[in-house]
Scaffold this active site. Structure first.
Site, PDB file in Angstrom:
ATOM      1  N   ALA A   1      44.612  42.282  44.968  1.00 10.75           N
ATOM      2  CA  ALA A   1      44.547  42.362  43.508  1.00 10.75           C
ATOM      3  C   ALA A   1      43.178  42.879  43.053  1.00 10.75           C
ATOM      4  O   ALA A   1      43.081  43.627  42.069  1.00 10.75           O
ATOM      5  CB  ALA A   1      44.833  40.997  42.898  1.00 10.75           C
TER       6      ALA A   1
ATOM      7  N   LYS B   1      53.559  45.782  50.624  1.00 11.38           N
ATOM      8  CA  LYS B   1      52.867  46.687  49.687  1.00 11.38           C
ATOM      9  C   LYS B   1      52.092  47.818  50.369  1.00 11.38           C
ATOM     10  O   LYS B   1      51.932  48.883  49.790  1.00 11.38           O
ATOM     11  CB  LYS B   1      51.925  45.883  48.783  1.00 11.38           C
ATOM     12  CG  LYS B   1      52.654  45.097  47.701  1.00 11.38           C
ATOM     13  CD  LYS B   1      51.648  44.467  46.752  1.00 11.38           C
ATOM     14  CE  LYS B   1      52.353  43.886  45.537  1.00 11.38           C
ATOM     15  NZ  LYS B   1      51.403  43.516  44.479  1.00 11.38           N
TER      16      LYS B   1
ATOM     17  N   SER C   1      60.290  35.172  43.086  1.00 11.21           N
ATOM     18  CA  SER C   1      59.917  36.264  42.181  1.00 11.21           C
ATOM     19  C   SER C   1      60.487  36.067  40.771  1.00 11.21           C
ATOM     20  O   SER C   1      61.652  35.724  40.599  1.00 11.21           O
ATOM     21  CB  SER C   1      60.421  37.600  42.751  1.00 11.21           C
ATOM     22  OG  SER C   1      60.158  38.627  41.820  1.00 11.21           O
TER      23      SER C   1
ATOM     24  N   THR D   1      56.909  43.431  46.840  1.00 14.54           N
ATOM     25  CA  THR D   1      55.970  42.317  46.890  1.00 14.54           C
ATOM     26  C   THR D   1      55.591  42.039  48.343  1.00 14.54           C
ATOM     27  O   THR D   1      56.012  42.778  49.252  1.00 14.54           O
ATOM     28  CB  THR D   1      56.525  41.105  46.101  1.00 14.54           C
ATOM     29  OG1 THR D   1      55.516  40.098  46.072  1.00 14.54           O
ATOM     30  CG2 THR D   1      57.803  40.532  46.689  1.00 14.54           C
TER      31      THR D   1
HETATM   32  P1  NAP Z   1      44.823  38.261  48.557  1.00 10.26           P
HETATM   33  O1  NAP Z   1      45.006  39.681  48.934  1.00 10.26           O
HETATM   34  O2  NAP Z   1      45.222  37.174  49.505  1.00 10.26           O
HETATM   35  O3  NAP Z   1      43.276  38.075  48.158  1.00 10.26           O
HETATM   36  C1  NAP Z   1      42.764  36.821  47.734  1.00 10.26           C
HETATM   37  C2  NAP Z   1      41.244  36.881  47.700  1.00 10.26           C
HETATM   38  O4  NAP Z   1      40.778  35.588  47.266  1.00 10.26           O
HETATM   39  C3  NAP Z   1      40.600  37.117  49.068  1.00 10.26           C
HETATM   40  O5  NAP Z   1      39.415  37.841  48.897  1.00 10.26           O
HETATM   41  C4  NAP Z   1      40.310  35.689  49.531  1.00 10.26           C
HETATM   42  O6  NAP Z   1      39.289  35.598  50.449  1.00 10.26           O
HETATM   43  C5  NAP Z   1      39.875  35.062  48.231  1.00 10.26           C
HETATM   44  N1  NAP Z   1      39.956  33.613  48.272  1.00 10.26           N
HETATM   45  C6  NAP Z   1      41.032  32.855  48.606  1.00 10.26           C
HETATM   46  N2  NAP Z   1      40.707  31.551  48.542  1.00 10.26           N
HETATM   47  C7  NAP Z   1      39.405  31.491  48.192  1.00 10.26           C
HETATM   48  C8  NAP Z   1      38.476  30.411  47.974  1.00 10.26           C
HETATM   49  N3  NAP Z   1      38.840  29.136  48.115  1.00 10.26           N
HETATM   50  N4  NAP Z   1      37.213  30.718  47.610  1.00 10.26           N
HETATM   51  C9  NAP Z   1      36.832  32.010  47.470  1.00 10.26           C
HETATM   52  N5  NAP Z   1      37.650  33.068  47.669  1.00 10.26           N
HETATM   53  C10 NAP Z   1      38.915  32.793  48.024  1.00 10.26           C
HETATM   54  O7  NAP Z   1      45.621  37.920  47.207  1.00 10.26           O
HETATM   55  P2  NAP Z   1      45.874  38.935  45.976  1.00 10.26           P
HETATM   56  O8  NAP Z   1      47.177  39.602  46.149  1.00 10.26           O
HETATM   57  O9  NAP Z   1      44.635  39.733  45.806  1.00 10.26           O
HETATM   58  O10 NAP Z   1      46.056  37.895  44.757  1.00 10.26           O
HETATM   59  C11 NAP Z   1      44.964  37.185  44.220  1.00 10.26           C
HETATM   60  C12 NAP Z   1      45.425  36.402  42.996  1.00 10.26           C
HETATM   61  O11 NAP Z   1      45.848  37.305  41.977  1.00 10.26           O
HETATM   62  C13 NAP Z   1      46.623  35.483  43.261  1.00 10.26           C
HETATM   63  O12 NAP Z   1      46.448  34.304  42.540  1.00 10.26           O
HETATM   64  C14 NAP Z   1      47.796  36.262  42.711  1.00 10.26           C
HETATM   65  O13 NAP Z   1      48.847  35.413  42.271  1.00 10.26           O
HETATM   66  C15 NAP Z   1      47.144  36.955  41.526  1.00 10.26           C
HETATM   67  N6  NAP Z   1      47.857  38.191  41.119  1.00 10.26           N
HETATM   68  C16 NAP Z   1      48.378  38.234  39.865  1.00 10.26           C
HETATM   69  C17 NAP Z   1      49.023  39.378  39.437  1.00 10.26           C
HETATM   70  C18 NAP Z   1      49.588  39.413  38.032  1.00 10.26           C
HETATM   71  O14 NAP Z   1      50.418  40.282  37.749  1.00 10.26           O
HETATM   72  N7  NAP Z   1      49.153  38.541  37.156  1.00 10.26           N
HETATM   73  C19 NAP Z   1      49.138  40.484  40.280  1.00 10.26           C
HETATM   74  C20 NAP Z   1      48.586  40.415  41.566  1.00 10.26           C
HETATM   75  C21 NAP Z   1      47.937  39.249  41.975  1.00 10.26           C
HETATM   76  P3  NAP Z   1      39.599  35.482  52.042  1.00 10.26           P
HETATM   77  O15 NAP Z   1      40.112  36.826  52.413  1.00 10.26           O
HETATM   78  O16 NAP Z   1      38.303  35.116  52.630  1.00 10.26           O
HETATM   79  O17 NAP Z   1      40.671  34.425  52.188  1.00 10.26           O
END
Ligand code: NAP
Length: 291
Positions: free
Chosen positions: A136, A72, A21, A68
């Site tokens: 997200a 959550k 983190s 985190t």
């Molecule tokens: P999550 O809950 O695991 O969701 C990820 C999503 O992406 C799911 O719908 C997943 O589909 C999809 N996905 C994964 N691999 C894929 C691929 N190869 N092709 C197409 N779709 C794919 O993760 P999250 O928490 O939403 O986070 C998503 C991203 O946002 C991460 O990179 C995270 O670091 C970033 N984020 C950034 C912040 C910030 O403050 N900047 C805050 C939150 C999140 P499946 O379910 O089918 O695997």
């Protein structure tokens, strides 16, 4: 310089793992710059220990904490109250203590929309395309609704998860229409996107050559569109490089990370956060400062 004394008030981040983190660095820099008597600690908590950990935080008078993965959602029943935004997202990323107990909220929404508010757009006329339907993406939907967007298209690769995502908004009072689509429909939808958001981890370090959108599909993105990648490392991502080449405005995930932290800091301390110092701390850590 951070001074820890017998009166220092405690903040922290809970998760499993928390070693990666960036929040302790960002918040402790902010604390040091304001010269306030707080410290922000990494607090590794396993899922099985979550309830005991919250009771312990109460016992030692923790002021508040960030949450985190993987807590959550699971923390929700352990809190006294959940803010409307956190209820909308279905996840809590910030908790603070009041006389009524622990209150959970979600600052990812504010984190997501703050960089967008710098652009003069008619959000009611903005078509949003979100890639991914995970946690997200939920914050992005609520954030877009707060901006005034009315039309959102969400793409996912798993039909069952997409269906659950769509169903989860049935009882929501968001004034926004959510359409879900199979991933294959991206080339068709991208031509309508005024705001294209990558809410998948595709392109995140170490897979920095990857992008969720291929070159042919990106060539259809309207030139004045905004491309927003929630990923903050690398910076910029392949997705943002492609979008910039297309003439779009690029927003990276670092500012969202900074702004969600700043919003939490404000809740805990009731003071204006030193956003520039927080951003600088992360840019330095991630090697993004230009020499
Ligand atoms: P999550 O809950 O695991 O969701 C990820 C999503 O992406 C799911 O719908 C997943 O589909 C999809 N996905 C994964 N691999 C894929 C691929 N190869 N092709 C197409 N779709 C794919 O993760 P999250 O928490 O939403 O986070 C998503 C991203 O946002 C991460 O990179 C995270 O670091 C970033 N984020 C950034 C912040 C910030 O403050 N900047 C805050 C939150 C999140 P499946 O379910 O089918 O695997």
């Amino acid at each position: 310089m951070l001074q820890i004394t017998g009166t220092t008030k405690l903040l922290g981040v809970i998760g499993d793992p928390v070693e990666h983190s960036l929040s302790p660095l960002m918040h402790n820099r902010a604390i040091a710059s304001l010269g306030v008597d707080y410290v922000y600690l990494p607090l590794p908590v396993k899922s099985a220990d979550l309830k005991n950990a919250i009771a312990g935080f109460e016992a030692i008078g923790l002021v508040g904490f960030s949450i985190t993965i993987p807590h959550k959602q699971t923390i929700i029943p352990l809190l006294s109250e959940i803010s409307t935004v956190a209820q909308g997202v279905g996840a809590v990323n910030t908790v603070y203590r009041t006389d009524q107990g622990w209150i959970g909220t979600n600052t990812d929404i504010e984190g997501f929309i703050t960089p967008l508010q710098g652009y003069n757009r008619d959000w009611t006329q903005t078509t949003v395309v979100i890639l991914g339907c995970g946690g997200a993406a939920r914050a992005v939907v609520v954030g877009c609704a707060q901006l005034g967007c009315t039309e959102i298209h969400v793409l996912g690769r798993n039909q069952e998860k997409l269906g659950k995502f769509q169903d989860s908004w049935i009882n929501s009072d968001l004034a926004i229409t959510i359409h879900t689509h199979a991933w294959e429909q991206l080339p068709e939808l991208i031509g309508q996107a005024n705001l294209l958001v990558n809410a998948t981890p595709v392109g995140m370090y170490p897979n920095i050559e990857q992008s969720p959108v291929d070159q042919l599909a990106m060539a259809r993105l309207p030139e004045n569109a905004i491309a927003y990648d929630l990923i903050y490392t690398p910076n910029p991502t392949q997705f943002l490089l492609q979008a910039k080449e297309r003439g779009a405005i690029a927003i990276d995930g670092l500012e969202m990370l900074v702004q969600q932290g700043a919003a939490a800091f404000k809740i805990w301390l009731g003071q204006t956060p030193p956003v520039d110092i927080m951003r600088h701390a992360l840019q330095e850590k991630l090697g993004l400062l230009k020499t």
